[in-house]
Design an enzyme around this catalytic site. Structure first.
Site, PDB file in Angstrom:
ATOM      1  N   GLU A 263      46.972  40.271  44.610  1.00 18.02           N
ATOM      2  CA  GLU A 263      45.658  39.726  44.979  1.00 18.02           C
ATOM      3  C   GLU A 263      44.565  40.251  44.073  1.00 18.02           C
ATOM      4  OE1 GLU A 263      46.189  39.970  49.841  1.00 18.02           O
ATOM      5  OE2 GLU A 263      44.971  41.405  48.756  1.00 18.02           O
ATOM      6  N   PRO A 264      44.612  39.955  42.804  1.00 14.61           N
ATOM      7  CA  PRO A 264      43.564  40.468  41.927  1.00 14.61           C
ATOM      8  C   PRO A 264      42.249  39.729  42.165  1.00 14.61           C
ATOM      9  CG  PRO A 264      44.969  38.960  40.727  1.00 14.61           C
ATOM     10  CD  PRO A 264      45.556  39.079  42.107  1.00 14.61           C
ATOM     11  N   GLY A 265      41.166  40.472  42.108  1.00 15.64           N
ATOM     12  CA  GLY A 265      39.847  39.862  42.118  1.00 15.64           C
ATOM     13  C   GLY A 265      39.246  40.017  40.739  1.00 15.64           C
ATOM     14  N   CYS A 332      10.840  46.433  42.732  1.00 15.48           N
ATOM     15  CA  CYS A 332       9.972  47.554  43.035  1.00 15.48           C
ATOM     16  C   CYS A 332      10.805  48.640  43.680  1.00 15.48           C
ATOM     17  CB  CYS A 332       8.811  47.090  43.884  1.00 15.48           C
ATOM     18  SG  CYS A 332       7.758  46.039  42.883  1.00 15.48           S
ATOM     19  N   GLU A 333      11.668  49.177  42.895  1.00 12.12           N
ATOM     20  CA  GLU A 333      12.646  50.185  43.303  1.00 12.12           C
ATOM     21  C   GLU A 333      13.388  50.555  42.019  1.00 12.12           C
ATOM     22  OE1 GLU A 333      15.943  50.666  46.768  1.00 12.12           O
ATOM     23  OE2 GLU A 333      14.436  49.127  46.878  1.00 12.12           O
ATOM     24  N   TYR A 360      31.988  40.637  41.327  1.00 14.08           N
ATOM     25  CA  TYR A 360      31.030  41.362  42.158  1.00 14.08           C
ATOM     26  C   TYR A 360      29.629  41.334  41.545  1.00 14.08           C
ATOM     27  CZ  TYR A 360      35.523  42.617  43.971  1.00 14.08           C
ATOM     28  OH  TYR A 360      36.798  42.527  44.455  1.00 14.08           O
TER      29      TYR A 360
HETATM   30  C1  LIG Z   1      38.689  43.090  47.378  1.00 14.71           C
HETATM   31  C2  LIG Z   1      40.103  42.863  47.659  1.00 14.71           C
HETATM   32  C3  LIG Z   1      40.993  42.602  46.600  1.00 14.71           C
HETATM   33  C4  LIG Z   1      40.591  42.540  45.158  1.00 14.71           C
HETATM   34  O1  LIG Z   1      40.112  43.723  44.622  1.00 14.71           O
HETATM   35  P1  LIG Z   1      39.821  43.776  43.039  1.00 14.71           P
HETATM   36  O2  LIG Z   1      39.476  45.181  42.798  1.00 14.71           O
HETATM   37  O3  LIG Z   1      38.676  42.864  42.763  1.00 14.71           O
HETATM   38  O4  LIG Z   1      41.066  43.340  42.345  1.00 14.71           O
HETATM   39  C5  LIG Z   1      42.307  42.353  46.941  1.00 14.71           C
HETATM   40  N1  LIG Z   1      42.731  42.384  48.211  1.00 14.71           N
HETATM   41  C6  LIG Z   1      41.901  42.646  49.241  1.00 14.71           C
HETATM   42  C7  LIG Z   1      42.417  42.649  50.619  1.00 14.71           C
HETATM   43  C8  LIG Z   1      40.568  42.892  48.999  1.00 14.71           C
HETATM   44  O5  LIG Z   1      39.748  43.155  50.037  1.00 14.71           O
END
Ligand SMILES: *Cc1c(COP(=O)(O)O)cnc(C)c1O
Length: 406
Positions: A263-265, A332-333, A360
């Site tokens: 599950e890469p993000g 403003c921070e 992100y």
């Molecule tokens: C955020 C998340 C990811 C992805 O994380 P990355 O660091 O972006 O790869 C995968 N699985 C779950 C359950 C998450 O909450």
């Protein structure tokens, strides 16, 4: 570190769409997907993009078209995935601490849910009997680059702690639910593979408790990508090979193929993203110049939230003499994008490009200081710029703020 898109094209887009602007490069996303598909050699391998990294419909359409499913953490993300045309069976739901209504929404859509609390198991059993679910375990191991990004530690809020596996087994024995998968997600920025391997063994072992019904094992995301020019790129080929070899041995032992899911993000989208920003002013302070840009952590929070390094390039003065600058936002921070950076001399009106802005970035943007969020453009694989999200207007931002009117 250069942008993935030629500077000239980025400058043209800046003129056309206005600033600040997020620009993504579809080819980079495709390349990252292909790398994972090549690295993991198990017969049944699936990528489920963790779409909280960048949740825009056009991005999900591209990623789904490349053969990936989508992992979601909210009802809203499920809706975005469905809007992108992803079928429910290619969507999974991995929330943390949500109300039961959100599980109900996912289950009503036919989305596979990952469960990390025992009361949720009991509730699903009562209201959706005979459903196949995945159990999310917390292997009790720390990995990941920043304290806020570590989600596998023993006292972490994420997942059923691995020491409870027998208790969960006793519970699922009494339920109609089918445990079809086990899941772990150690956290972001995983580069130290030692802790990963240890957690992986725990999760394989946990799956043995339900081995007759297990169809999938999900190893989560968190694959590291380089942010700093000196950062090492993880050797994804040897990592994938090692994980695959172990998995094949496991499948052989249990006598059938099981689906391996990752599950890469950020691994898919981070490097594809660029945040273009305009310099609203400059100031000389001693040795280091100060450049103000007309954006802030309302649009890009990683440098402030995680002390993250993001490379910055001056697109409109590429031949300028290199000098030292701090780059700060307009909120403003305190909102510092970069400290003491050597950058081609920055002048008022210059256009800067902040790199690795895909993950992100927009998905964490807010309306702080009552400012609309930027537009997003995707350069498709043919090189055409496609607007995939228009910029918010102040009207959009103010619409929900109804005062005493009703
Ligand atoms: C955020 C998340 C990811 C992805 O994380 P990355 O660091 O972006 O790869 C995968 N699985 C779950 C359950 C998450 O909450």
């Amino acid at each position: 570190m250069n942008p993935n898109i030629p500077g000239e094209q980025l400058l043209t887009l800046a003129k056309e769409y206005g600033l600040p602007l997020f620009v993504y490069d579809a080819q980079t996303i495709t390349r990252q997907i292909s790398k994972l598909q090549q690295a993991f050699t198990v017969p049944d391998f699936q990528i489920r993009y963790a779409c909280k990294a960048l949740t825009t419909v056009g991005i999900l359409q591209h990623i789904y078209a490349k053969g990936c499913g989508i992992d979601t953490v909210s009802a809203g993300e499920i809706q975005v995935a469905l809007k992108a045309g992803v079928p429910p069976e290619m969507i999974s739901f991995t929330p943390s601490g949500v109300l039961l209504q959100e599980y109900a929404y996912a289950l009503d859509q036919g989305v596979h849910v990952h469960v990390d609390q025992l009361h949720v198991l009991e509730w699903i059993d009562r209201h959706y009997p005979n459903t196949a679910i995945t159990l999310r375990f917390n292997p009790g191991i720390v990995a990941g680059g920043h304290l806020k990004l570590q989600v596998g530690a023993e006292d972490s809020k994420f997942g059923i702690h691995i020491s409870q596996v027998e208790k969960v087994k006793a519970l699922t024995n009494t339920l109609s639910l089918t445990v079809a998968g086990v899941h772990m997600h150690l956290g972001s920025d995983i580069g130290s593979s030692g802790s990963f391997d240890e957690a992986y063994e725990y999760v394989l072992n946990a799956s043995r408790h339900w081995i007759d019904t297990i169809e999938r094992i999900d190893l989560g995301g968190g694959f590291k990508i380089p942010y700093h020019p000196n950062d090492q790129r993880i050797d994804i080929m040897s990592f994938g090979q090692r994980v695959s070899d172990r998995f094949k041995a496991f499948c052989q032992e249990v006598g059938r193929d099981i689906t391996l899911i990752v599950e890469p993000g950020k691994y898919l989208v981070s490097e594809a993203g660029h945040l273009l920003m305009e310099v609203s002013g400059t100031r000389d302070i001693g040795q280091t110049g100060l450049a103000y840009v007309s954006t802030g952590f309302n649009h890009f929070v990683r440098p402030m939230n995680y002390d993250a390094y993001h490379h910055i390039v001056n697109l409109s003065n590429p031949q300028g003499e290199v000098a030292r600058f701090d780059v700060v936002g307009y909120l403003c921070e305190t909102d510092t994008f970069a400290l003491e950076r050597d950058i081609n001399t920055i002048r008022r009106g210059d256009i800067l490009c902040l790199m690795n802005a895909g993950a992100y970035g927009f998905s964490m943007a807010s309306n702080y200081n009552t400012r609309p969020r930027p537009a997003e453009v995707l350069i498709d694989e043919e090189g055409n710029a496609r607007l995939i999200r228009r910029a918010e207007t102040l009207g959009d931002v103010l619409r929900t703020d109804i005062g005493f009117s009703i």
